[in-house]
Scaffold this active site. Structure first.
Site, PDB file in Angstrom:
ATOM      1  N   LYS A   8       3.165  -3.747   6.078  1.00 30.27           N
ATOM      2  CA  LYS A   8       3.377  -3.753   4.589  1.00 30.27           C
ATOM      3  C   LYS A   8       4.812  -3.480   4.456  1.00 30.27           C
ATOM      4  O   LYS A   8       5.695  -4.326   3.495  1.00 30.27           O
ATOM      5  CB  LYS A   8       2.516  -2.787   3.869  1.00 30.27           C
ATOM      6  CG  LYS A   8       1.045  -3.129   3.780  1.00 30.27           C
ATOM      7  CD  LYS A   8       0.704  -4.503   3.244  1.00 30.27           C
ATOM      8  CE  LYS A   8      -0.676  -4.920   3.225  1.00 30.27           C
ATOM      9  NZ  LYS A   8      -0.784  -6.056   2.505  1.00 30.27           N
ATOM     10  N   SER A  16       0.853  -1.116  -0.117  1.00 30.13           N
ATOM     11  CA  SER A  16       0.056  -0.031  -0.036  1.00 30.13           C
ATOM     12  C   SER A  16       0.881   1.337  -0.040  1.00 30.13           C
ATOM     13  O   SER A  16       2.091   1.067   0.460  1.00 30.13           O
ATOM     14  CB  SER A  16      -0.897  -0.058   1.388  1.00 30.13           C
ATOM     15  OG  SER A  16      -1.255   1.224   1.437  1.00 30.13           O
ATOM     16  N   SER A  17       0.519   2.387  -0.340  1.00 32.17           N
ATOM     17  CA  SER A  17       0.967   3.590  -0.550  1.00 32.17           C
ATOM     18  C   SER A  17       1.209   4.212   0.661  1.00 32.17           C
ATOM     19  O   SER A  17       2.125   5.167   0.902  1.00 32.17           O
ATOM     20  CB  SER A  17       0.539   4.704  -1.601  1.00 32.17           C
ATOM     21  OG  SER A  17      -0.876   4.968  -0.979  1.00 32.17           O
ATOM     22  N   CYS A  18       0.712   3.587   1.666  1.00 34.42           N
ATOM     23  CA  CYS A  18       0.729   4.359   3.126  1.00 34.42           C
ATOM     24  C   CYS A  18       2.254   3.740   3.685  1.00 34.42           C
ATOM     25  O   CYS A  18       2.661   4.416   4.535  1.00 34.42           O
ATOM     26  CB  CYS A  18      -0.423   4.011   3.943  1.00 34.42           C
ATOM     27  SG  CYS A  18      -0.502   2.070   4.354  1.00 34.42           S
ATOM     28  N   HIS A  77     -13.219   2.480   2.693  1.00 39.09           N
ATOM     29  CA  HIS A  77     -12.511   3.502   2.191  1.00 39.09           C
ATOM     30  C   HIS A  77     -13.461   4.611   1.650  1.00 39.09           C
ATOM     31  O   HIS A  77     -14.434   4.422   1.660  1.00 39.09           O
ATOM     32  CB  HIS A  77     -11.394   3.034   1.226  1.00 39.09           C
ATOM     33  CG  HIS A  77     -10.425   2.232   1.817  1.00 39.09           C
ATOM     34  ND1 HIS A  77     -10.363   0.777   1.571  1.00 39.09           N
ATOM     35  CD2 HIS A  77      -9.186   2.647   2.269  1.00 39.09           C
ATOM     36  CE1 HIS A  77      -9.476   0.571   1.896  1.00 39.09           C
ATOM     37  NE2 HIS A  77      -8.713   1.445   2.636  1.00 39.09           N
ATOM     38  N   TYR A  91      -0.536  -0.682  10.178  1.00 38.02           N
ATOM     39  CA  TYR A  91      -0.785  -1.453   8.783  1.00 38.02           C
ATOM     40  C   TYR A  91       0.445  -1.158   7.975  1.00 38.02           C
ATOM     41  O   TYR A  91       0.839  -2.004   7.350  1.00 38.02           O
ATOM     42  CB  TYR A  91      -2.130  -0.725   8.160  1.00 38.02           C
ATOM     43  CG  TYR A  91      -2.382  -1.406   6.825  1.00 38.02           C
ATOM     44  CD1 TYR A  91      -2.735  -2.635   6.777  1.00 38.02           C
ATOM     45  CD2 TYR A  91      -2.203  -0.513   5.705  1.00 38.02           C
ATOM     46  CE1 TYR A  91      -3.153  -3.235   5.308  1.00 38.02           C
ATOM     47  CE2 TYR A  91      -2.630  -1.143   4.310  1.00 38.02           C
ATOM     48  CZ  TYR A  91      -3.032  -2.157   4.180  1.00 38.02           C
ATOM     49  OH  TYR A  91      -3.299  -2.617   3.064  1.00 38.02           O
TER      50      TYR A  91
HETATM   51  O1  GFB Z   1      -9.964   6.291   2.298  1.00 38.53           O
HETATM   52  P1  GFB Z   1      -9.672   6.661   3.523  1.00 38.53           P
HETATM   53  O2  GFB Z   1     -10.627   5.801   4.579  1.00 38.53           O
HETATM   54  O3  GFB Z   1      -8.406   6.287   3.803  1.00 38.53           O
HETATM   55  O4  GFB Z   1     -10.019   8.006   3.667  1.00 38.53           O
HETATM   56  P2  GFB Z   1      -6.787   6.977   3.938  1.00 38.53           P
HETATM   57  C1  GFB Z   1      -9.222   8.999   2.776  1.00 38.53           C
HETATM   58  C2  GFB Z   1      -9.793  10.514   3.039  1.00 38.53           C
HETATM   59  O5  GFB Z   1     -11.281  10.714   2.921  1.00 38.53           O
HETATM   60  C3  GFB Z   1      -9.546  11.092   4.510  1.00 38.53           C
HETATM   61  C4  GFB Z   1     -11.783  11.078   3.907  1.00 38.53           C
HETATM   62  O6  GFB Z   1      -9.177  12.138   4.707  1.00 38.53           O
HETATM   63  C5  GFB Z   1     -10.920  10.764   5.205  1.00 38.53           C
HETATM   64  O7  GFB Z   1     -11.146  11.617   6.420  1.00 38.53           O
HETATM   65  N1  GFB Z   1     -13.121  10.866   4.133  1.00 38.53           N
HETATM   66  C6  GFB Z   1     -14.175  11.816   3.853  1.00 38.53           C
HETATM   67  C7  GFB Z   1     -13.681   9.779   4.303  1.00 38.53           C
HETATM   68  N2  GFB Z   1     -15.370  10.949   3.991  1.00 38.53           N
HETATM   69  C8  GFB Z   1     -15.311   9.684   4.367  1.00 38.53           C
HETATM   70  C9  GFB Z   1     -15.887   8.667   4.631  1.00 38.53           C
HETATM   71  O8  GFB Z   1     -17.309   8.702   4.566  1.00 38.53           O
HETATM   72  N3  GFB Z   1     -15.328   7.528   4.937  1.00 38.53           N
HETATM   73  C10 GFB Z   1     -13.957   7.438   4.768  1.00 38.53           C
HETATM   74  N4  GFB Z   1     -13.279   6.320   4.854  1.00 38.53           N
HETATM   75  N5  GFB Z   1     -13.100   8.469   4.503  1.00 38.53           N
HETATM   76  C11 GFB Z   1      -6.179   4.575   4.267  1.00 38.53           C
HETATM   77  C12 GFB Z   1      -5.291   3.770   5.211  1.00 38.53           C
HETATM   78  O9  GFB Z   1      -5.767   5.769   4.487  1.00 38.53           O
HETATM   79  O10 GFB Z   1      -5.910   4.550   2.872  1.00 38.53           O
HETATM   80  C13 GFB Z   1      -5.217   2.351   4.794  1.00 38.53           C
HETATM   81  O11 GFB Z   1      -5.843   3.900   6.449  1.00 38.53           O
HETATM   82  C14 GFB Z   1      -4.876   2.273   3.478  1.00 38.53           C
HETATM   83  O12 GFB Z   1      -4.117   1.923   5.752  1.00 38.53           O
HETATM   84  C15 GFB Z   1      -5.769   3.189   2.439  1.00 38.53           C
HETATM   85  O13 GFB Z   1      -3.451   2.694   2.935  1.00 38.53           O
HETATM   86  C16 GFB Z   1      -5.272   2.920   0.955  1.00 38.53           C
HETATM   87  O14 GFB Z   1      -6.364   7.181   2.286  1.00 38.53           O
HETATM   88  O15 GFB Z   1      -6.503   8.142   4.785  1.00 38.53           O
END
Ligand code: GFB
Length: 321
Positions: A144, A111-113, A183, A140
């Site tokens: 990775k 993952s890119s994280c 996500h 996580y």
């Molecule tokens: O996709 P996401 O959960 O993961 O959130 P990350 C991306 C951004 O979208 C964050 C915002 O800034 C969230 O606060 N966001 C806005 C939301 N509305 C929503 C919503 O309803 N649901 C969610 N989930 N987010 C993950 C990592 O990070 O990316 C994992 O935690 C992994 O480890 C994955 O690497 C690809 O991009 O922040």
């Protein structure tokens, strides 16, 4: 368990997940008949003995390691122990057993994280381990990073051919649409659709809307995985380094979460407002991948974001949870 065709074949660990099922579709549409898989009920990948016995009995020639405990920002924050433990265990078991049972080539998906939170954008593979990680997904990410280093260590010590690819944020058919654990993209599709159906005036969007994210359709990811798996060893080695062997997989383009929410609203036909919720975390400010290494190896993404969202929305409508 297995496919009953005896030894050989391609094992997809995690074939029921969004990425594993896309890899399976890609292999099958390329005419690959000998694809092995096992459900988590039949084979718990966190159990070293069970994994060893499975690979000993089936002896695949190739392994796609797409099995992982995954989730969005909230799930990563809520279940850090599972995110580090399950992922370390799965990787350790599958990679070690792959070496023990002579798997010719393995592809590990990360993952890119894995990259430092505050680093030069777009992020090249070489910035790995040059700074602190984003706290919301550090467990996580550490798992990775360990997976990449497992592959490199077995390659260096035992001469195996274990490769790693690091995708940006993925989405597509088979995604998780649960609002607490998903996500952002599937969450926005669901919230926006439900708001349109119920006539709500606004949808909640977590955080400030300012973080930048890059999104790759899972069918592009699967195509990239098959491409990388099938590169001959000399080509792979010429484009990677034994101590920096992973390849970024993305589109090379990103947008803000606010703009993403507006794009989803446009696709779904929702005309209400976005209500940003500052009590929810933003996470990392930006994580755009530099994809020039993979481009140099002859692969680039082909599914545009709008087209991918339209197709995923259609899948969501046809596959109610
Ligand atoms: O996709 P996401 O959960 O993961 O959130 P990350 C991306 C951004 O979208 C964050 C915002 O800034 C969230 O606060 N966001 C806005 C939301 N509305 C929503 C919503 O309803 N649901 C969610 N989930 N987010 C993950 C990592 O990070 O990316 C994992 O935690 C992994 O480890 C994955 O690497 C690809 O991009 O922040």
């Amino acid at each position: 368990m297995g496919n009953g065709q005896g030894v050989g074949g391609i094992y997809i660990a995690g074939h029921r997940g969004m990425v594993g099922s896309a890899i399976r579709r890609a292999l099958e549409s390329a005419g690959e008949a000998n694809v092995l898989s096992a459900t988590s009920k039949d084979l718990d990948l966190r159990n070293a003995t069970a994994v060893d016995e499975f690979l000993a009995a089936n002896r695949p020639t190739q392994v796609y390691l797409a099995a992982a405990k995954v989730g969005g920002i909230q799930a990563n924050n809520a279940y850090p122990a599972e995110f580090i433990h399950d992922n370390l265990a799965i990787q350790d078991n599958v990679i070690h057993a792959a070496w023990r049972h002579g798997v010719q080539r393995l592809l590990f998906l990360g993952s890119s994280c894995i990259y430092p939170r505050d680093t030069k954008q777009p992020m090249r593979e070489e910035v790995l381990l040059t700074g602190p990680l984003e706290p919301t997904n550090e467990p996580y990410a550490i798992a990775k990073v360990a997976g990449i280093k497992l592959c490199e260590s077995y390659n260096r010590q035992y001469g195996t051919d274990f490769r790693s690819v690091m995708p940006t944020n993925l989405y597509g058919p088979g995604d998780n649409f649960d609002l607490e654990t998903s996500h952002v993209l599937p969450a926005l599709i669901r919230k926006t659709h439900e708001a349109r159906v119920t006539g709500a005036e606004s949808i909640p969007v977590w955080g400030s809307g300012r973080p930048m994210r890059e999104f790759l359709h899972v069918d592009d990811m699967a195509a990239a995985c098959v491409h990388v798996m099938n590169l001959d060893r000399a080509t792979w080695q010429a484009h990677t380094d034994p101590r920096c062997s992973h390849l970024n997989v993305g589109t090379g383009e990103d947008l803000s979460i606010g703009d993403l929410a507006r794009l989803v609203a446009d696709v779904v036909g929702f005309e209400g407002q976005l209500a940003f919720d500052p009590d929810r975390p933003d996470g990392t400010p930006r994580k755009l991948l530099d994809v020039s290494r993979l481009k140099g190896l002859g692969w680039q993404a082909s599914i545009g974001l709008r087209e991918g969202i339209e197709q995923t929305y259609q899948w969501y409508l046809e596959n109610p949870a």
